[in-house]
Design a protein around this motif. Structure first.
Motif, mmCIF file in Angstrom:
data_model
loop_
_atom_site.group_PDB
_atom_site.id
_atom_site.type_symbol
_atom_site.label_atom_id
_atom_site.label_comp_id
_atom_site.label_asym_id
_atom_site.label_seq_id
_atom_site.Cartn_x
_atom_site.Cartn_y
_atom_site.Cartn_z
ATOM 1 N N TYR A 183 0.783 -1.230 0.000
ATOM 2 C CA TYR A 183 0.000 0.000 0.000
ATOM 3 C C TYR A 183 0.821 1.289 0.000
ATOM 4 O O TYR A 183 0.284 2.357 -0.315
ATOM 5 N N ILE A 184 2.095 1.239 0.378
ATOM 6 C CA ILE A 184 2.883 2.468 0.516
ATOM 7 C C ILE A 184 3.976 2.562 -0.534
ATOM 8 O O ILE A 184 4.168 3.608 -1.160
ATOM 9 N N SER A 185 4.708 1.470 -0.714
ATOM 10 C CA SER A 185 5.849 1.480 -1.629
ATOM 11 C C SER A 185 5.407 1.688 -3.074
ATOM 12 O O SER A 185 4.441 1.081 -3.542
ATOM 13 N N ASN A 186 6.124 2.568 -3.755
ATOM 14 C CA ASN A 186 5.839 2.804 -5.177
ATOM 15 C C ASN A 186 6.395 1.692 -6.060
ATOM 16 O O ASN A 186 5.868 1.403 -7.129
ATOM 17 N N THR A 187 7.478 1.064 -5.585
ATOM 18 C CA THR A 187 8.117 0.013 -6.379
ATOM 19 C C THR A 187 7.571 -1.374 -6.044
ATOM 20 O O THR A 187 7.830 -2.333 -6.772
ATOM 21 N N HIS A 188 6.830 -1.477 -4.927
ATOM 22 C CA HIS A 188 6.279 -2.767 -4.465
ATOM 23 C C HIS A 188 7.384 -3.804 -4.282
ATOM 24 O O HIS A 188 7.219 -4.975 -4.623
ATOM 25 N N GLN A 189 8.509 -3.350 -3.741
ATOM 26 C CA GLN A 189 9.618 -4.224 -3.422
ATOM 27 C C GLN A 189 9.970 -4.074 -1.949
ATOM 28 O O GLN A 189 9.770 -3.013 -1.356
ATOM 29 N N ILE A 190 10.482 -5.152 -1.388
ATOM 30 C CA ILE A 190 10.852 -5.120 0.033
ATOM 31 C C ILE A 190 11.991 -4.137 0.254
ATOM 32 O O ILE A 190 13.020 -4.206 -0.406
ATOM 33 N N ASP A 191 11.777 -3.223 1.192
ATOM 34 C CA ASP A 191 12.769 -2.198 1.524
ATOM 35 C C ASP A 191 13.482 -2.623 2.808
ATOM 36 O O ASP A 191 12.844 -2.773 3.859
ATOM 37 N N LEU A 192 14.791 -2.840 2.722
ATOM 38 C CA LEU A 192 15.557 -3.285 3.880
ATOM 39 C C LEU A 192 15.479 -2.274 5.019
ATOM 40 O O LEU A 192 15.367 -2.655 6.191
ATOM 41 N N PHE A 193 15.513 -0.988 4.681
ATOM 42 C CA PHE A 193 15.441 0.065 5.697
ATOM 43 C C PHE A 193 14.111 -0.013 6.457
ATOM 44 O O PHE A 193 14.087 0.105 7.684
ATOM 45 N N VAL A 194 13.026 -0.235 5.729
ATOM 46 C CA VAL A 194 11.703 -0.349 6.357
ATOM 47 C C VAL A 194 11.660 -1.572 7.270
ATOM 48 O O VAL A 194 11.108 -1.525 8.374
ATOM 49 N N SER A 195 12.261 -2.672 6.832
ATOM 50 C CA SER A 195 12.284 -3.892 7.641
ATOM 51 C C SER A 195 13.058 -3.680 8.934
ATOM 52 O O SER A 195 12.639 -4.138 10.010
ATOM 53 N N ILE A 196 14.190 -2.970 8.840
ATOM 54 C CA ILE A 196 14.998 -2.708 10.033
ATOM 55 C C ILE A 196 14.251 -1.804 11.009
ATOM 56 O O ILE A 196 14.212 -2.065 12.226
ATOM 57 N N ILE A 197 13.640 -0.749 10.479
ATOM 58 C CA ILE A 197 12.884 0.178 11.331
ATOM 59 C C ILE A 197 11.699 -0.532 11.982
ATOM 60 O O ILE A 197 11.412 -0.329 13.175
ATOM 61 N N SER A 198 11.014 -1.381 11.218
ATOM 62 C CA SER A 198 9.862 -2.099 11.768
ATOM 63 C C SER A 198 10.316 -3.089 12.838
ATOM 64 O O SER A 198 9.623 -3.282 13.844
ATOM 65 N N TYR A 199 11.490 -3.699 12.643
ATOM 66 C CA TYR A 199 12.023 -4.627 13.654
ATOM 67 C C TYR A 199 12.359 -3.880 14.948
ATOM 68 O O TYR A 199 11.999 -4.326 16.051
ATOM 69 N N LEU A 200 13.040 -2.740 14.821
ATOM 70 C CA LEU A 200 13.436 -1.973 16.001
ATOM 71 C C LEU A 200 12.210 -1.419 16.735
ATOM 72 O O LEU A 200 12.137 -1.470 17.967
ATOM 73 N N SER A 201 11.243 -0.887 15.981
ATOM 74 C CA SER A 201 10.048 -0.320 16.603
ATOM 75 C C SER A 201 9.196 -1.419 17.245
ATOM 76 O O SER A 201 8.663 -1.231 18.346
ATOM 77 N N SER A 202 9.085 -2.575 16.581
ATOM 78 C CA SER A 202 8.330 -3.700 17.149
ATOM 79 C C SER A 202 9.001 -4.208 18.415
ATOM 80 O O SER A 202 8.323 -4.534 19.401
ATOM 81 N N SER A 203 10.326 -4.266 18.408
ATOM 82 C CA SER A 203 11.072 -4.706 19.587
ATOM 83 C C SER A 203 10.850 -3.743 20.749
ATOM 84 O O SER A 203 10.648 -4.169 21.896
ATOM 85 N N PHE A 204 10.877 -2.448 20.444
ATOM 86 C CA PHE A 204 10.686 -1.441 21.489
ATOM 87 C C PHE A 204 9.297 -1.560 22.112
ATOM 88 O O PHE A 204 9.145 -1.541 23.339
ATOM 89 N N VAL A 205 8.272 -1.693 21.282
ATOM 90 C CA VAL A 205 6.890 -1.813 21.780
ATOM 91 C C VAL A 205 6.726 -3.090 22.598
ATOM 92 O O VAL A 205 6.113 -3.086 23.673
ATOM 93 N N TYR A 206 7.267 -4.181 22.077
ATOM 94 C CA TYR A 206 7.170 -5.480 22.781
ATOM 95 C C TYR A 206 7.823 -5.399 24.155
ATOM 96 O O TYR A 206 7.247 -5.818 25.167
ATOM 97 N N LEU A 207 9.037 -4.853 24.219
ATOM 98 C CA LEU A 207 9.772 -4.789 25.475
ATOM 99 C C LEU A 207 9.148 -3.797 26.446
ATOM 100 O O LEU A 207 9.119 -4.034 27.655
ATOM 101 N N LEU A 208 8.654 -2.695 25.910
ATOM 102 C CA LEU A 208 8.017 -1.696 26.773
ATOM 103 C C LEU A 208 6.781 -2.289 27.435
ATOM 104 O O LEU A 208 6.562 -2.096 28.643
ATOM 105 N N SER A 209 5.983 -3.034 26.674
ATOM 106 C CA SER A 209 4.789 -3.664 27.242
ATOM 107 C C SER A 209 5.187 -4.757 28.235
ATOM 108 O O SER A 209 4.528 -4.945 29.259
ATOM 109 N N PHE A 210 6.281 -5.473 27.939
ATOM 110 C CA PHE A 210 6.730 -6.521 28.849
ATOM 111 C C PHE A 210 7.153 -5.945 30.199
ATOM 112 O O PHE A 210 6.723 -6.418 31.261
ATOM 113 N N TYR A 211 7.987 -4.909 30.165
ATOM 114 C CA TYR A 211 8.472 -4.324 31.416
ATOM 115 C C TYR A 211 7.358 -3.579 32.151
ATOM 116 O O TYR A 211 7.350 -3.545 33.386
ATOM 117 N N PHE A 212 6.425 -3.011 31.401
ATOM 118 C CA PHE A 212 5.304 -2.333 32.053
ATOM 119 C C PHE A 212 4.411 -3.360 32.736
ATOM 120 O O PHE A 212 3.901 -3.112 33.840
#
Length: 219
Positions: free
Chosen positions: A52-81
């Motif tokens: 829905y967002i990418s114009n090239t409809h190809q996997i973007d490594l930068f997006v994958s890394i950011i999504s991994y880091l943000s998902s990890s942060f949310v997961y850990l924040l909820s765990f410690y909370f």
């Protein structure tokens, strides 16, 4: 599920069991089992970006890394909370303050232990680099090594030799552990940071609360 219950309900008696305390004392399982949830979140975010967002409809490594880091942060924040909500100070139990800090300490000890192998590897690379020892590793060499390992993993399944099967199983298990370890290194770094943040404000947050109360305009 236990962490979700603790995050929402805290010490509420609904589905609260003291026996569930032990699940916060096993950081090895906490961090190494997180790849399922985080992997799902990364796949979901990457898929949404791809469709829905990418114009090239190809996997973007930068997006994958950011999504991994943000998902990890949310997961850990909820765990410690959730941990905080379960073990926060009980006014009827003076010793309750030490329970949450003890659990934070258990996780820090594990994280510090877990960083030893990667620290050793980085140190070794630094020493080799300082000695100016030429290391020539190409993508071709890495690909050949991976193919060689995969051939061993496939061949042991078809083998009738028990020793080969056993060695292949050990090799597969070792590779899986190493991959999980590498996958969780950024997550563990984030966990250590969040752990220290919770520790700091749990021990010293009252001072900030007192300062904010001094600026209460209703007084």
């Amino acid at each position: 599920m236990i962490n979700i219950r603790d995050t929402i309900l805290g010490k509420n008696k609904f589905l609260f069991k003291n026996a569930h305390d032990k699940y916060y004392k096993v950081p090895l399982i906490t961090y190494f089992s997180s790849f399922t949830i985080i992997g799902f979140l990364v796949g979901l975010i990457t898929s949404i970006h791809l469709d829905y967002i990418s114009n090239t409809h190809q996997i973007d490594l930068f997006v994958s890394i950011i999504s991994y880091l943000s998902s990890s942060f949310v997961y850990l924040l909820s765990f410690y909370f959730g941990m905080y909500r379960r073990f926060k100070i009980d006014t009827n139990n003076i010793e309750s303050k030490g329970i949450f800090l003890e659990n934070l300490s258990i996780h820090r000890q594990f994280l510090n232990l877990s960083f030893i192998p990667i620290t050793f590897v980085i140190t070794l690379i630094g020493i080799i680099s300082s000695l100016k020892i030429p290391i020539k590793i190409s993508i071709y060499d890495i690909n050949n090594s991976l193919n060689y390992i995969s051939d061993i993993m496939i061949n042991y399944v078809d083998s009738n030799n028990f020793l080969i099967i056993l060695l292949g199983f050990i090799l597969n298990l070792t590779i899986l552990v190493i991959l999980l370890y590498i996958f969780t290194i950024p997550l563990q770094l984030i966990a250590l940071f969040i752990n220290y943040v919770f520790k700091y404000f749990y021990e010293h947050g009252s001072y900030y609360k007192d300062i904010f109360q001094d600026f209460n305009i209703d007084k």
